[in-house]
Motif scaffolding. Sequence first.
Motif, PDB file in Angstrom:
ATOM      1  N   SER A  87      -5.168   6.446   3.067  1.00  0.00           N
ATOM      2  CA  SER A  87      -4.308   5.271   3.176  1.00  0.00           C
ATOM      3  C   SER A  87      -3.072   5.517   4.039  1.00  0.00           C
ATOM      4  CB  SER A  87      -3.837   4.853   1.773  1.00  0.00           C
ATOM      5  OG  SER A  87      -4.943   4.617   0.940  1.00  0.00           O
ATOM      6  N   LEU A  88      -2.909   6.732   4.536  1.00  0.00           N
ATOM      7  CA  LEU A  88      -1.651   7.086   5.198  1.00  0.00           C
ATOM      8  C   LEU A  88      -1.808   7.154   6.721  1.00  0.00           C
ATOM      9  CD1 LEU A  88      -0.328   9.763   2.692  1.00  0.00           C
ATOM     10  CD2 LEU A  88       0.029   7.296   2.712  1.00  0.00           C
ATOM     11  N   PHE A  89      -0.675   7.021   7.393  1.00  0.00           N
ATOM     12  CA  PHE A  89      -0.638   7.008   8.857  1.00  0.00           C
ATOM     13  C   PHE A  89       0.291   8.114   9.343  1.00  0.00           C
ATOM     14  CE2 PHE A  89      -1.365   2.834   7.129  1.00  0.00           C
ATOM     15  CZ  PHE A  89      -2.462   2.373   7.836  1.00  0.00           C
ATOM     16  N   GLY A  90       0.138   8.490  10.596  1.00  0.00           N
ATOM     17  CA  GLY A  90       1.063   9.472  11.170  1.00  0.00           C
ATOM     18  C   GLY A  90       0.955  10.806  10.457  1.00  0.00           C
ATOM     19  N   ILE A  91       2.043  11.572  10.455  1.00  0.00           N
ATOM     20  CA  ILE A  91       1.990  12.926   9.891  1.00  0.00           C
ATOM     21  C   ILE A  91       2.893  13.124   8.677  1.00  0.00           C
ATOM     22  CG2 ILE A  91       1.313  13.966  12.082  1.00  0.00           C
ATOM     23  CD1 ILE A  91       4.226  15.017  12.330  1.00  0.00           C
ATOM     24  N   ILE A  92       3.796  12.189   8.414  1.00  0.00           N
ATOM     25  CA  ILE A  92       4.718  12.363   7.287  1.00  0.00           C
ATOM     26  C   ILE A  92       4.122  11.760   6.015  1.00  0.00           C
ATOM     27  CG2 ILE A  92       6.993  11.772   6.349  1.00  0.00           C
ATOM     28  CD1 ILE A  92       7.158  13.802   8.608  1.00  0.00           C
ATOM     29  N   THR A  93       4.072  12.541   4.976  1.00  0.00           N
ATOM     30  CA  THR A  93       3.619  12.054   3.678  1.00  0.00           C
ATOM     31  C   THR A  93       4.828  11.483   2.943  1.00  0.00           C
ATOM     32  OG1 THR A  93       2.089  13.914   3.646  1.00  0.00           O
ATOM     33  CG2 THR A  93       2.366  12.689   1.585  1.00  0.00           C
ATOM     34  N   ILE A 296     -11.341  14.203   8.948  1.00  0.00           N
ATOM     35  CA  ILE A 296     -11.268  12.787   9.314  1.00  0.00           C
ATOM     36  C   ILE A 296     -10.888  12.010   8.053  1.00  0.00           C
ATOM     37  CG2 ILE A 296     -12.647  10.789  10.013  1.00  0.00           C
ATOM     38  CD1 ILE A 296     -14.298  12.796  11.752  1.00  0.00           C
ATOM     39  N   THR A 297      -9.803  11.237   8.156  1.00  0.00           N
ATOM     40  CA  THR A 297      -9.345  10.487   6.981  1.00  0.00           C
ATOM     41  C   THR A 297      -9.847   9.040   7.000  1.00  0.00           C
ATOM     42  OG1 THR A 297      -7.285   9.990   8.147  1.00  0.00           O
ATOM     43  CG2 THR A 297      -7.275  11.904   6.680  1.00  0.00           C
ATOM     44  N   SER A 298     -10.253   8.575   8.194  1.00  0.00           N
ATOM     45  CA  SER A 298     -10.786   7.205   8.302  1.00  0.00           C
ATOM     46  C   SER A 298     -11.736   7.123   9.485  1.00  0.00           C
ATOM     47  CB  SER A 298      -9.645   6.205   8.479  1.00  0.00           C
ATOM     48  OG  SER A 298     -10.158   4.912   8.696  1.00  0.00           O
ATOM     49  N   PRO A 299     -12.988   6.715   9.258  1.00  0.00           N
ATOM     50  CA  PRO A 299     -13.556   6.393   7.948  1.00  0.00           C
ATOM     51  C   PRO A 299     -13.859   7.663   7.167  1.00  0.00           C
ATOM     52  CG  PRO A 299     -15.157   5.955   9.718  1.00  0.00           C
ATOM     53  CD  PRO A 299     -13.937   6.499  10.373  1.00  0.00           C
ATOM     54  N   ILE A 305     -17.832   0.944   6.290  1.00  0.00           N
ATOM     55  CA  ILE A 305     -17.389   0.372   7.559  1.00  0.00           C
ATOM     56  C   ILE A 305     -17.768  -1.108   7.558  1.00  0.00           C
ATOM     57  CG2 ILE A 305     -17.636   0.459  10.061  1.00  0.00           C
ATOM     58  CD1 ILE A 305     -18.286   3.437   9.788  1.00  0.00           C
ATOM     59  N   ALA A 306     -16.769  -1.964   7.772  1.00  0.00           N
ATOM     60  CA  ALA A 306     -16.943  -3.390   7.532  1.00  0.00           C
ATOM     61  C   ALA A 306     -17.835  -4.060   8.572  1.00  0.00           C
ATOM     62  CB  ALA A 306     -15.582  -4.076   7.516  1.00  0.00           C
ATOM     63  N   ALA A 307     -17.738  -3.628   9.806  1.00  0.00           N
ATOM     64  CA  ALA A 307     -18.467  -4.345  10.858  1.00  0.00           C
ATOM     65  C   ALA A 307     -18.772  -3.400  12.004  1.00  0.00           C
ATOM     66  CB  ALA A 307     -17.624  -5.519  11.355  1.00  0.00           C
ATOM     67  N   ARG A 308     -19.814  -3.731  12.735  1.00  0.00           N
ATOM     68  CA  ARG A 308     -20.136  -2.950  13.923  1.00  0.00           C
ATOM     69  C   ARG A 308     -19.070  -3.176  14.984  1.00  0.00           C
ATOM     70  NH1 ARG A 308     -26.704  -3.468  14.505  1.00  0.00           N
ATOM     71  NH2 ARG A 308     -27.112  -3.062  12.307  1.00  0.00           N
ATOM     72  N   GLY A 309     -19.040  -2.248  15.922  1.00  0.00           N
ATOM     73  CA  GLY A 309     -18.079  -2.416  17.008  1.00  0.00           C
ATOM     74  C   GLY A 309     -17.028  -1.334  16.972  1.00  0.00           C
ATOM     75  N   TYR A 310     -15.851  -1.682  17.491  1.00  0.00           N
ATOM     76  CA  TYR A 310     -14.818  -0.658  17.658  1.00  0.00           C
ATOM     77  C   TYR A 310     -14.336  -0.110  16.323  1.00  0.00           C
ATOM     78  CZ  TYR A 310     -10.710   1.885  18.984  1.00  0.00           C
ATOM     79  OH  TYR A 310      -9.803   2.887  19.145  1.00  0.00           O
ATOM     80  N   GLN A 311     -14.199   1.187  16.278  1.00  0.00           N
ATOM     81  CA  GLN A 311     -13.732   1.864  15.070  1.00  0.00           C
ATOM     82  C   GLN A 311     -12.933   3.066  15.553  1.00  0.00           C
ATOM     83  OE1 GLN A 311     -14.876   0.873  11.897  1.00  0.00           O
ATOM     84  NE2 GLN A 311     -13.553   2.376  10.921  1.00  0.00           N
ATOM     85  N   GLU A 312     -11.642   3.133  15.229  1.00  0.00           N
ATOM     86  CA  GLU A 312     -10.908   4.336  15.615  1.00  0.00           C
ATOM     87  C   GLU A 312     -11.124   5.407  14.540  1.00  0.00           C
ATOM     88  OE1 GLU A 312      -6.875   5.023  17.823  1.00  0.00           O
ATOM     89  OE2 GLU A 312      -6.418   4.733  15.701  1.00  0.00           O
ATOM     90  N   ILE A 313     -11.628   6.542  14.953  1.00  0.00           N
ATOM     91  CA  ILE A 313     -11.740   7.678  14.038  1.00  0.00           C
ATOM     92  C   ILE A 313     -10.367   8.325  13.977  1.00  0.00           C
ATOM     93  CG2 ILE A 313     -12.775   9.960  13.730  1.00  0.00           C
ATOM     94  CD1 ILE A 313     -15.308   8.850  15.099  1.00  0.00           C
TER      95      ILE A 313
ATOM     96  N   GLY B 211     -13.941   6.493  -9.668  1.00  0.00           N
ATOM     97  CA  GLY B 211     -13.581   5.092  -9.537  1.00  0.00           C
ATOM     98  C   GLY B 211     -14.063   4.495  -8.221  1.00  0.00           C
ATOM     99  N   ASP B 212     -13.518   3.337  -7.896  1.00  0.00           N
ATOM    100  CA  ASP B 212     -13.932   2.578  -6.717  1.00  0.00           C
ATOM    101  C   ASP B 212     -13.117   3.042  -5.504  1.00  0.00           C
ATOM    102  OD1 ASP B 212     -14.372   0.735  -4.716  1.00  0.00           O
ATOM    103  OD2 ASP B 212     -14.289  -1.003  -6.046  1.00  0.00           O
ATOM    104  N   ILE B 213     -13.682   3.951  -4.722  1.00  0.00           N
ATOM    105  CA  ILE B 213     -12.937   4.547  -3.609  1.00  0.00           C
ATOM    106  C   ILE B 213     -12.591   3.486  -2.561  1.00  0.00           C
ATOM    107  CG2 ILE B 213     -12.944   6.358  -1.853  1.00  0.00           C
ATOM    108  CD1 ILE B 213     -13.247   7.620  -4.492  1.00  0.00           C
ATOM    109  N   ALA B 214     -13.497   2.529  -2.364  1.00  0.00           N
ATOM    110  CA  ALA B 214     -13.214   1.490  -1.364  1.00  0.00           C
ATOM    111  C   ALA B 214     -11.950   0.718  -1.750  1.00  0.00           C
ATOM    112  CB  ALA B 214     -14.407   0.544  -1.243  1.00  0.00           C
ATOM    113  N   LEU B 215     -11.827   0.415  -3.031  1.00  0.00           N
ATOM    114  CA  LEU B 215     -10.630  -0.292  -3.503  1.00  0.00           C
ATOM    115  C   LEU B 215      -9.406   0.625  -3.402  1.00  0.00           C
ATOM    116  CD1 LEU B 215      -9.561  -2.906  -4.790  1.00  0.00           C
ATOM    117  CD2 LEU B 215      -9.945  -1.845  -7.022  1.00  0.00           C
ATOM    118  N   GLN B 216      -9.596   1.902  -3.763  1.00  0.00           N
ATOM    119  CA  GLN B 216      -8.473   2.844  -3.717  1.00  0.00           C
ATOM    120  C   GLN B 216      -7.928   3.019  -2.299  1.00  0.00           C
ATOM    121  OE1 GLN B 216      -9.876   6.526  -5.443  1.00  0.00           O
ATOM    122  NE2 GLN B 216     -10.354   5.582  -7.403  1.00  0.00           N
ATOM    123  N   THR B 217      -8.816   2.923  -1.310  1.00  0.00           N
ATOM    124  CA  THR B 217      -8.393   3.209   0.064  1.00  0.00           C
ATOM    125  C   THR B 217      -8.217   1.954   0.904  1.00  0.00           C
ATOM    126  OG1 THR B 217     -10.667   3.484   0.839  1.00  0.00           O
ATOM    127  CG2 THR B 217      -9.547   5.457   0.024  1.00  0.00           C
ATOM    128  N   ALA B 218      -8.380   0.759   0.296  1.00  0.00           N
ATOM    129  CA  ALA B 218      -8.153  -0.483   1.043  1.00  0.00           C
ATOM    130  C   ALA B 218      -6.699  -0.543   1.498  1.00  0.00           C
ATOM    131  CB  ALA B 218      -8.479  -1.682   0.146  1.00  0.00           C
TER     132      ALA B 218
END
Lengths: 417, 315
Positions: A87-93, A296-299, A305-313, B211-218
């Motif tokens: 759920s996090l971005f960048g480098i600072i926690t 890799i934190t996302s995905p 993955i919600a939809a096909r197409g662009y996805q930034e790893i 638990g529901d990881i998709a919900l946790q990481t939304a």
Amino acid sequence: MPAASRRRFLSQGVALSGAIATGRGIAGDAKSDTPPGEPAWSRSLGAPILASPYGVPSRYEANTVRRQSPGLTRTPHSSVAFTPLASLFGIITPSGLHFERHHAGVPDVDPRAHRLIVHGLVREPRIYTMDDLVRFPSVSRIHFIECGANSGMEWANAAVPGVQYSHGMLGCSEWTGVPLAVLLEEAGFDRKRARYVLAEGADGASLTRTIPIEFALDDVIVAYAQNGEMLRPEQGYPVRLIVPGVQGVSSVKWLRRLEVGDAPWNTREESLHYVDLMPNGVHRQYTWIQEAKSVITSPSGGQTIAARGYQEIRGLAWSGRGRVKRVDVSTDGGRNWRTATLQEPILPKALARFRCDWRWQGEPAFLQSRVIDETGYVQPSIAALREVRGKRSIYHNNAIQTWRVAASGEVSNVQLG
Amino acid sequence: MFNWVEGLVAAAFALGLSAGADASRYDLGRTPTTAEIAAWDIDVRPDGTGLPDGRGSVADGQRLYDAKCASCHGTFGESTDYMALAGGVGTLASDQPVRTTGSKLNYATTLFDYIRRAMPFNAPKTLTNDEVYALTAYVLNLNDIVPAGAMLDRASLIAVKMPNRDGFTRQHGMGSVRGTPDTRAKACMHDCVANVRVTSELPEYAKGSHGDIALQTAHWIAPQAPASGSAAAIATAKGAGCMACHGVAKGVIGPAFVDVARKYADDAGAEARLVRKVEEGGSGVWGSAPMPGQAHVPAADVRAIVRWILGGAGD
């Protein structure tokens, strides 16, 4: 947003807009918060200042929290809560999301009564109040802390579903404090005989760890602040050690004593725990360094993955030996790799954020990242690591992580041979 | 470990005999007294440096152990709920290593050091040095390392040789930034793997375990309703530390809350008594492990928790 939660969000969103559709809007269509409707928050007065004197995240972010791994420990007082890396971005926690690891709970230390004693092989032992420590010349540096047991559940097999649990004993913050070298100089440490420093906490466990003097004189910080404010209690308030690049247990929290000595102490946390079991039954002791690692934190595992197409790893890379030099990403299980983009700044012994363009067309995929640090060290596969260290080590698993993407878009934790 | 140089320096400082401040001195803090250092300087090294005077027998250790340790570590030190204390010698090279104090530890001095600083878990630093010697002796006896009649003091503790004394090595690359790593992966870029083979995936039982990881990481979610009633009571109980020793449905060290509710179901005076017991502590009702007083929990919270428990401790 992953599909499952997206569906949930949309359905709840519908319920929400239904609930506020009472009365008639002055402008536009009051039945909807999206265009052409005029949102409720655009037709009303917001909260005043100081509604929350210490700001907290939006109520729509209540899912971004530290979590424990069920069944991992018997008591919440000697346990761990993991950073929500996905759920996090960048480098600072954010300080409130930085992983927690305690051995006897979080003490409620009164900074007015807290003392730090420096003694042992020194000419002049010293005792400091917190006021004293804050008055010293200060430094601020950004460093990661990773528990030596991070990814420890995955030595034998894939064991946990998501990156919060597989890699979440990891955080990176800006730490402010006085260099340990300054305090050792102040005490006049014995340059001929001093080889180690014992650091001891003020918690019930009085956790102790041996720090080599060359680390102590290099970049160790006696830190009282994290990300611009005084430490949080669970991060060692009012003062802790930061030993950059070294397994987290050495960054002793609630620091109350530093003893200079000529031999290691062989404390419980460096003989019964935090030692690396090798296949021949011998334990490697004093495995301080956190070797280079990335994920890799996302995905990542458990998402869809919600939809096909662009996805930034997106992912994180770090090394206890210095700077990250390069990160490569594979989407086909390590057959082919391409070099990811690194976000500046790249700091020594700090997290680095990498990203890589990807267009997912619905094909099954195996996502991997591989870091190379400034020493030239290349992050190993789990197979290569096991070849040397077996499957029973618990500590220092810095293997390449694989996320499998199914045709459905579901992402799961797997290991490749 | 206290050493006499510190005492000398402290005395010299007190007499105003210390060397003049050099240019780098910040003149912050002060010289601690020898008593201040000695009080906190409780570490013990493998060579015995730091071991205090005192002694304790296996028999005394057993008595203390049964009262203060067995509830977590098991009657014979066998419980793996926390750190198992006994057994497993000779298993560390196997596929199923049994990691215990007895099978893993290299120096008995570390056992003494750890008991003295950190045990019992809920009341560390309350044991006398004699008691620490006695408990150390008993744990060693559980591992057949010292005989049942043994008495331990500084000299005899230093002389103890643990089974895994030689089971550690510092010959590895992770002791220094300049150390040589034990893997030498190459950064191959193309056609690096012939066959991509999945060797391990999440076991079936682990799939819903977190638990529901998709919900946790939304990135965002629908707001949650604030906790009320039972949920609030459970949160309060967690925050107060009750769950360290109690479970809702299952006992840990202390009884399960549902069992407490059952026991006092028809007892009108139970609420007041249990409130007092939580605040002041008690023992003897649910087994040998005493419950310490919970003076840190605000009175209103204690009452809310007790009411919730007596109401059945439901969700």
